[in-house]
Design a protein around this motif. Structure first.
Motif, short mmCIF file in Angstrom:
data_model
loop_
_atom_site.label_atom_id
_atom_site.label_comp_id
_atom_site.label_asym_id
_atom_site.label_seq_id
_atom_site.Cartn_x
_atom_site.Cartn_y
_atom_site.Cartn_z
N HIS A 1 1.04 -1.04 -0.10
CA HIS A 1 0.22 -0.17 0.49
C HIS A 1 1.20 1.48 0.15
O HIS A 1 0.73 1.93 -0.58
N ILE A 2 1.68 0.94 0.71
CA ILE A 2 3.18 2.38 -0.13
C ILE A 2 3.32 2.72 -1.45
O ILE A 2 3.33 3.95 -1.48
N PHE A 3 3.46 1.74 -2.17
CA PHE A 3 4.14 1.69 -2.90
C PHE A 3 3.17 2.50 -3.92
O PHE A 3 3.10 2.92 -4.54
N GLU A 4 1.70 1.67 -3.76
CA GLU A 4 0.55 2.44 -4.35
C GLU A 4 -0.23 3.96 -4.43
O GLU A 4 -0.39 4.17 -5.21
N GLY A 5 0.61 5.23 -3.19
CA GLY A 5 0.82 6.31 -3.27
C GLY A 5 1.21 6.76 -3.87
O GLY A 5 0.74 7.94 -4.59
N PHE A 6 2.47 6.32 -3.63
CA PHE A 6 3.73 7.11 -4.78
C PHE A 6 2.87 6.56 -6.89
O PHE A 6 2.67 7.72 -7.19
N ILE A 7 3.02 5.30 -6.74
CA ILE A 7 2.40 5.43 -8.30
C ILE A 7 1.32 6.56 -8.59
O ILE A 7 0.76 7.02 -9.81
N ALA A 8 0.16 6.39 -6.90
CA ALA A 8 -1.25 6.84 -7.54
C ALA A 8 -0.69 8.17 -7.95
O ALA A 8 -1.51 9.21 -8.89
N HIS A 9 0.51 8.98 -7.65
CA HIS A 9 0.57 10.43 -7.51
C HIS A 9 1.63 10.21 -9.21
O HIS A 9 2.35 11.26 -9.38
N GLY A 10 2.15 9.48 -9.55
CA GLY A 10 3.22 9.51 -10.63
C GLY A 10 4.87 9.96 -9.70
O GLY A 10 5.42 10.24 -10.79
N ILE A 11 4.65 8.73 -8.56
CA ILE A 11 5.95 9.73 -8.41
C ILE A 11 6.95 7.99 -8.28
O ILE A 11 6.92 7.36 -7.32
N ALA A 12 7.83 8.53 -8.89
CA ALA A 12 8.72 6.62 -8.64
C ALA A 12 9.43 6.45 -7.45
O ALA A 12 9.83 7.40 -6.57
N PHE A 13 8.84 5.30 -6.59
CA PHE A 13 9.86 4.89 -5.40
C PHE A 13 10.08 3.63 -5.04
O PHE A 13 10.55 2.56 -5.68
N GLU A 14 11.78 4.27 -5.11
CA GLU A 14 13.29 3.01 -5.03
C GLU A 14 13.64 2.85 -3.11
O GLU A 14 13.67 4.16 -2.78
N VAL A 15 12.94 1.74 -3.42
CA VAL A 15 13.72 1.12 -1.88
C VAL A 15 15.27 0.23 -1.90
O VAL A 15 15.27 -0.28 -3.04
N MET A 16 16.26 0.57 -1.13
CA MET A 16 17.49 -0.08 -1.32
C MET A 16 18.28 0.10 0.46
O MET A 16 17.61 0.78 1.30
N ASN A 17 19.08 -0.33 0.73
CA ASN A 17 19.65 -0.24 2.17
C ASN A 17 20.40 0.75 2.47
O ASN A 17 20.58 2.13 1.55
N SER A 18 20.21 1.32 3.25
CA SER A 18 20.44 2.69 3.51
C SER A 18 21.87 3.57 3.20
O SER A 18 21.68 4.43 2.50
N ALA A 19 23.05 2.62 2.93
CA ALA A 19 24.25 2.82 2.19
C ALA A 19 23.59 3.59 0.69
O ALA A 19 24.56 4.59 0.10
N ALA A 20 22.74 2.80 0.45
CA ALA A 20 22.80 2.61 -1.34
C ALA A 20 21.84 3.98 -1.27
O ALA A 20 22.23 4.84 -2.76
N ALA A 21 21.05 3.90 -0.67
CA ALA A 21 20.43 5.26 -0.13
C ALA A 21 21.32 6.28 -0.24
O ALA A 21 20.70 7.75 -1.22
N CYS A 22 22.10 6.79 0.08
CA CYS A 22 23.29 7.88 0.61
C CYS A 22 23.77 8.42 -0.62
O CYS A 22 23.88 9.69 -1.18
N ARG A 23 24.09 7.18 -1.27
CA ARG A 23 25.07 7.67 -2.66
C ARG A 23 24.41 8.22 -3.81
O ARG A 23 24.59 8.81 -4.51
N THR A 24 23.11 7.06 -3.92
CA THR A 24 21.60 7.91 -4.73
C THR A 24 22.12 8.93 -4.85
O THR A 24 21.63 9.78 -5.67
N TYR A 25 21.37 9.98 -3.29
CA TYR A 25 21.31 11.58 -3.38
C TYR A 25 22.08 11.87 -3.14
O TYR A 25 21.88 12.56 -3.77
N ARG A 26 22.95 11.76 -2.71
CA ARG A 26 24.40 12.60 -3.29
C ARG A 26 24.86 12.44 -5.10
O ARG A 26 24.71 13.99 -5.44
N VAL A 27 24.85 11.70 -5.81
CA VAL A 27 24.50 12.16 -6.89
C VAL A 27 22.73 12.38 -7.66
O VAL A 27 23.45 13.28 -8.70
N LEU A 28 22.13 12.48 -7.21
CA LEU A 28 21.01 13.55 -7.81
C LEU A 28 21.17 15.00 -7.56
O LEU A 28 21.31 14.97 -8.55
#
Length: 122
Positions: A82-109
């Motif tokens: 249901h958490i994914f569904e909320g993002f899909i309904a608003h056309g927002i991509a929702f990416e799930v990963m471990n926190s180290a990968a999320a930090c690296r991805t955030y820095r790049v973006l």
């Protein structure tokens, strides 16, 4: 001429991450946080990953980002559908990963000039 945003112009830059701790700008946190280039929610008031619900993301969805990152700690854990569904309904991509990968991805973006929120469990 192409202008490139300096990632250090963002006020809330993730400087380092290690399990249980994250350094944002000049402050170290040991609690769940939500980080955007110009906004920080620390602590993110959520007792555990298992308590995660769609309501915890309402403020992020209201910002209408293109993508939201979720760092789930040491290993990748999948939140309820249901958490994914909320993002899909608003056309927002929702990416799930471990926190180290999320930090690296955030820095790049952020370096690419994207306004991307990252919600992190440490």
């Amino acid at each position: 001429m192409e202008l490139i945003r300096d990632p250090d112009s963002a006020h809330y830059v993730i400087k380092s991450y290690q399990p249980g701790r994250i350094r944002i700008h000049d402050t170290t946190y040991d609690c769940p946080v939500i980080v955007l280039a110009h906004h920080l929610i620390a602590p993110w008031h959520i007792p555990s990953f298992e308590a995660l619900s769609a309501q915890h993301f309402e403020a992020l969805i209201a910002l209408s980002p293109q993508i939201v990152l979720l760092g789930t700690g040491l290993k990748t854990q999948w939140p309820p559908l249901h958490i994914f569904e909320g993002f899909i309904a608003h056309g927002i991509a929702f990416e799930v990963m471990n926190s180290a990968a999320a930090c690296r991805t955030y820095r790049v973006l952020i370096a690419e000039g994207k306004q991307v929120p990252v919600a992190l469990f440490l």
